[in-house]
Design an enzyme around this catalytic site. Structure first.
Site, short mmCIF file in Angstrom:
data_model
loop_
_atom_site.label_atom_id
_atom_site.label_comp_id
_atom_site.label_asym_id
_atom_site.label_seq_id
_atom_site.Cartn_x
_atom_site.Cartn_y
_atom_site.Cartn_z
N ASP A 8 -8.36 -54.63 120.91
CA ASP A 8 -8.90 -55.12 122.19
C ASP A 8 -7.82 -55.04 123.25
O ASP A 8 -6.75 -54.43 123.03
CB ASP A 8 -9.52 -56.53 122.02
CG ASP A 8 -8.47 -57.63 121.86
OD1 ASP A 8 -7.26 -57.32 121.83
OD2 ASP A 8 -8.87 -58.80 121.76
N CYS A 65 -5.53 -57.51 117.69
CA CYS A 65 -5.97 -58.33 118.83
C CYS A 65 -4.85 -59.34 119.05
O CYS A 65 -3.78 -59.21 118.44
CB CYS A 65 -7.33 -58.99 118.58
SG CYS A 65 -7.39 -60.20 117.26
N GLY A 66 -5.06 -60.34 119.89
CA GLY A 66 -3.98 -61.27 120.18
C GLY A 66 -3.42 -61.91 118.92
O GLY A 66 -2.21 -61.87 118.66
N THR A 67 -4.29 -62.49 118.12
CA THR A 67 -3.85 -63.18 116.89
C THR A 67 -4.04 -62.36 115.63
O THR A 67 -3.58 -62.77 114.56
CB THR A 67 -4.67 -64.47 116.68
OG1 THR A 67 -6.04 -64.10 116.46
CG2 THR A 67 -4.57 -65.41 117.87
N GLY A 68 -4.80 -61.30 115.71
CA GLY A 68 -5.15 -60.51 114.51
C GLY A 68 -6.32 -61.12 113.74
O GLY A 68 -6.84 -60.51 112.81
N GLY A 70 -9.52 -62.44 115.02
CA GLY A 70 -10.87 -62.03 115.39
C GLY A 70 -11.21 -60.66 114.82
O GLY A 70 -12.28 -60.46 114.22
N HIS A 98 -1.16 -56.01 95.93
CA HIS A 98 -2.04 -56.95 95.23
C HIS A 98 -3.50 -56.89 95.66
O HIS A 98 -4.39 -57.11 94.84
CB HIS A 98 -1.53 -58.39 95.43
CG HIS A 98 -0.26 -58.67 94.71
ND1 HIS A 98 0.31 -59.92 94.67
CD2 HIS A 98 0.58 -57.85 94.01
CE1 HIS A 98 1.44 -59.87 93.97
NE2 HIS A 98 1.63 -58.62 93.57
N ARG A 132 -4.04 -56.22 86.65
CA ARG A 132 -4.78 -57.48 86.83
C ARG A 132 -5.30 -57.61 88.27
O ARG A 132 -6.33 -58.26 88.49
CB ARG A 132 -3.92 -58.67 86.45
CG ARG A 132 -2.77 -58.98 87.38
CD ARG A 132 -1.88 -60.10 86.84
NE ARG A 132 -0.93 -60.60 87.81
CZ ARG A 132 0.21 -59.99 88.15
NH1 ARG A 132 0.54 -58.83 87.58
NH2 ARG A 132 1.03 -60.53 89.03
N HIS A 133 -4.63 -56.96 89.21
CA HIS A 133 -5.07 -57.06 90.60
C HIS A 133 -6.37 -56.28 90.83
O HIS A 133 -7.17 -56.63 91.68
CB HIS A 133 -3.98 -56.57 91.55
CG HIS A 133 -2.73 -57.40 91.44
ND1 HIS A 133 -2.70 -58.72 91.82
CD2 HIS A 133 -1.50 -57.11 90.95
CE1 HIS A 133 -1.49 -59.21 91.60
NE2 HIS A 133 -0.74 -58.25 91.06
N ARG A 136 -9.30 -58.45 90.07
CA ARG A 136 -9.50 -59.46 91.13
C ARG A 136 -10.14 -58.83 92.37
O ARG A 136 -11.07 -59.38 92.95
CB ARG A 136 -8.14 -60.10 91.50
CG ARG A 136 -7.61 -60.95 90.37
CD ARG A 136 -6.17 -61.37 90.60
NE ARG A 136 -5.68 -62.10 89.43
CZ ARG A 136 -4.42 -62.39 89.21
NH1 ARG A 136 -3.49 -62.03 90.08
NH2 ARG A 136 -4.06 -63.05 88.13
C1 RB5 Z 1 -8.20 -62.31 123.62
O1 RB5 Z 1 -7.71 -63.14 124.60
C2 RB5 Z 1 -8.02 -62.92 122.24
O2 RB5 Z 1 -8.91 -63.97 122.07
C3 RB5 Z 1 -8.22 -61.87 121.18
O3 RB5 Z 1 -7.30 -60.84 121.39
C4 RB5 Z 1 -8.03 -62.29 119.74
O4 RB5 Z 1 -6.83 -62.98 119.55
C5 RB5 Z 1 -9.18 -62.94 119.10
O5 RB5 Z 1 -9.17 -63.25 117.90
#
Ligand code: RB5
Length: 145
Positions: A8, A65-68, A70, A98, A132-133, A136
């Protein structure tokens, strides 16, 4: 190997760095993400990538994305897609060894370009351990519910 990549608006700048790195290494990259930096909804840029990975067990994907988070939530809705969120190269190694992850998810707002590239390299150069992995990993997909 073909690498699908999508992101994004939060991942545009890092994505460009990652593509340069991959192309220098000789990978063929399919860029399916946002290139403008204008606000986009992360599901819209990840569904096509996840669909393509789900259809081919040979391809690998990189999503950002920002946090990875979403983008991983979207990708992991697809059968056969195993997206792992990584913030260190040690975790990148383990999601391959794994979990046989076929998609790497990167929190673009929380890593330097150098850290992200080390993670990408580790993800692409580490093999699944099997054994084993494998048993799983085979239990991950469920039929319903
Ligand atoms: C966008 O601002 C942010 O919400 C998106 O990049 C992401 O981190 C969502 O999970």
């Amino acid at each position: 190997m073909n690498i699908l990549i999508s992101n994004d608006h939060a991942g545009v700048e890092l994505k460009k760095e990652v593509i340069s790195f991959l192309e220098e290494k000789g990978y063929v990259v399919e860029n399916m993400g946002d290139n403008t930096g204008k606000s986009v909804d992360y599901p819209d840029v990840i569904h096509p990538l996840a669909k393509a990975i789900s259809k081919s067990n040979k391809k690998k994907g990189i999503i950002m994305c920002g946090t990875g988070n979403g983008v991983s939530m979207v990708a992991n809705k697809y059968k056969g897609v195993r997206a792992g969120l990584c913030w260190s190269k040690e975790i990148a190694e383990l999601i391959r060894r794994h979990n046989n992850a076929n998609v790497l998810s990167i929190p673009a707002r929380f890593l330097t370009n150098k850290q992200a590239i080390e993670i990408v390299q580790t993800f692409l150069e580490t093999d699944f351990e099997g054994g084993r992995h494998e048993a799983r990993v085979n239990k991950i997909n469920k039929e319903e519910g």
